[in-house]
Enzyme design. Structure first.
Site, short mmCIF file in Angstrom:
data_model
loop_
_atom_site.label_atom_id
_atom_site.label_comp_id
_atom_site.label_asym_id
_atom_site.label_seq_id
_atom_site.Cartn_x
_atom_site.Cartn_y
_atom_site.Cartn_z
N LYS A 35 70.72 76.48 7.46
CA LYS A 35 71.53 75.40 6.87
C LYS A 35 71.11 75.21 5.41
CE LYS A 35 68.25 71.96 8.56
NZ LYS A 35 67.96 71.00 9.65
N ARG A 131 69.27 59.73 15.80
CA ARG A 131 70.33 60.11 14.87
C ARG A 131 71.57 60.53 15.66
NH1 ARG A 131 67.52 64.29 10.73
NH2 ARG A 131 67.89 65.54 12.61
N TYR A 253 58.50 61.70 -22.80
CA TYR A 253 59.12 60.38 -22.64
C TYR A 253 58.14 59.39 -22.02
CZ TYR A 253 63.72 62.46 -23.50
OH TYR A 253 64.79 63.08 -24.05
N MET A 301 64.58 66.66 -18.86
CA MET A 301 65.72 67.33 -18.23
C MET A 301 65.57 68.85 -18.26
SD MET A 301 69.79 67.08 -19.13
CE MET A 301 70.02 65.39 -18.64
C1 LIG Z 1 66.78 71.64 10.32
C2 LIG Z 1 66.67 71.71 11.80
C3 LIG Z 1 65.73 72.57 12.40
C4 LIG Z 1 64.70 73.35 11.64
O1 LIG Z 1 63.65 72.48 11.24
P1 LIG Z 1 62.34 73.06 10.52
O2 LIG Z 1 61.44 71.89 10.43
O3 LIG Z 1 62.78 73.50 9.16
O4 LIG Z 1 61.85 74.17 11.35
C5 LIG Z 1 65.76 72.68 13.78
N1 LIG Z 1 66.65 71.96 14.51
C6 LIG Z 1 67.54 71.12 13.97
C7 LIG Z 1 68.47 70.36 14.83
C8 LIG Z 1 67.58 70.96 12.59
O5 LIG Z 1 68.45 70.12 12.05
#
Ligand SMILES: *Cc1c(COP(=O)(O)O)cnc(C)c1O
Length: 357
Positions: A35, A131, A253, A301
């Site tokens: 992802k 969630r 800055y 930046m």
């Molecule tokens: C992102 C995610 C993972 C992977 O998590 P890591 O900590 O990067 O291994 C596994 N399962 C779900 C549902 C996720 O959203």
């Protein structure tokens, strides 16, 4: 010529990290989590690098899943949050995607699909993260409804841990989930990277490693390299100017750094518009031509400053590793009050990328 900043992705490191995880995991199958553009590493390159190793891929966007299919990736692909609307539910059949079902709305969309090509769903249980998912007491009903739908085939039961990487552990979440999983007789998917390294009793049938594939540690108190992983992402930029500071001179800055001695600093062609965290504290680790040093002053930046006082040979053109094998991303993240995941995902599109096979 171009601005001297670059992001290098080491695909052999990703392959190494997958095999490393494979060796330690009891899970029968591992779905590589790709992802967020493979945590900023490039989803197509990452998936191709793992195409002959991973048992499947897990991601969020159906567009990404379709892109993998169009690139010839034939392995199972799981949508971690399932379909976001009825059209996506329909597309799951077309592209042979499996995915989470966490709500009654999703069930209704999926139920409208074709019984000739039922959607394979992973029943998502909310075991304490709060969630997504059905609460344990709702799971029996949800599963019965799924089983009654000709267009839906339950293919796994899944949950996600909130504290697999922390001392709190997974026992509380695992207790309820394990009972449900046993009763359902479905393949089990629960373990993220942290659980794959620390909680073998949760590995079940399908593990879901993410961060470890990219070579970073899921644990606050270690680095990927210390665990045996290889960092796959290196962000580096060159020094474009050098300043001699006198005791009392300030940098950048807000005068957030004031020299307490005469110093020599280098100005580096990397800033927060490249994805380097603006909030990184003075002393955030960097490596200058391989030698350890730290940042000074607030990140701008397009530029940041590093201490060269102990590195007389360094100057304009020296390569500064912002994170990678010489400057652990976990340490940079800690100095910015965040985690490696966020830094990886935030590298800006303007940073030129290259791949190492
Ligand atoms: C992102 C995610 C993972 C992977 O998590 P890591 O900590 O990067 O291994 C596994 N399962 C779900 C549902 C996720 O959203």
């Amino acid at each position: 010529m171009t601005r001297p900043i670059r992001l290098e992705i080491d695909l052999s490191a990703i392959r190494h990290n997958f095999l490393f995880t494979r060796q330690r995991a009891q899970a029968k199958r591992l779905f590589a989590v790709v992802k967020a553009n493979a945590y900023g590493h490039g989803i197509l390159d990452t998936a191709k690098a793992l195409a002959d190793l991973a048992d499947g891929f897990a991601l969020l966007n159906i567009e990404d899943a379709v892109a993998l299919r169009e690139a010839g990736i034939d392995r199972p692909i799981a949508l971690l949050e399932g379909p976001f609307d009825a059209a996506e539910a329909a597309a799951m059949g077309e592209y042979r995607l499996c995915g989470a079902v966490h709500s009654l709305e999703q069930m209704a969309w999926l139920a409208k699909g074709s019984a000739a090509r039922p959607a394979e769903v992973w029943l998502k249980i909310n075991s304490g993260m709060n969630r997504l998912g059905f609460r344990p007491e709702q799971a029996g009903d949800a599963l019965a409804r799924l089983r009654a739908e000709p267009a839906i085939r339950p293919a796994a039961i899944m949950t996600h841990f909130a504290t697999a990487d922390e001392a709190y552990g997974v026992d509380e979440q695992w207790r309820d989930f394990a009972t449900l999983a046993r009763d359902s007789a479905l393949p089990v998917s629960a373990a993220n990277s942290a659980a794959l390294l620390r909680h073998p009793h949760t590995h079940g049938d399908i593990g879901r490693p993410g961060i470890v594939l990219y070579g970073a540690s899921p644990f606050e108190d270690s680095t990927g390299a210390a665990l045996g992983l290889r960092p796959a992402m290196t962000l580096s930029a060159d020094i474009i100017a050098v300043q001699q500071l006198r005791n009392g001179d300030a940098v950048g800055y807000g005068r957030r750094f004031v020299a307490d001695r005469d110093m020599r600093i280098g100005i580096v062609a990397c800033g927060y518009a490249d994805g380097y965290p603006r909030i990184a504290a003075n002393g955030t680790p960097v490596a200058v031509d391989g030698a350890a040093s730290g940042t000074v002053g607030r990140v701008s930046m397009d530029m940041l400053a590093v201490d060269l006082s102990h590195l007389p040979q360094a100057g304009v053109g020296s390569r500064v590793e912002l994170w990678g094998p010489q400057a652990p991303i976990e340490r940079v993240a800690a100095a910015a009050g965040t985690i490696s995941y966020e830094l990886m995902c935030a590298v800006a599109a303007r940073v030129p990328r290259s791949l190492r096979a």
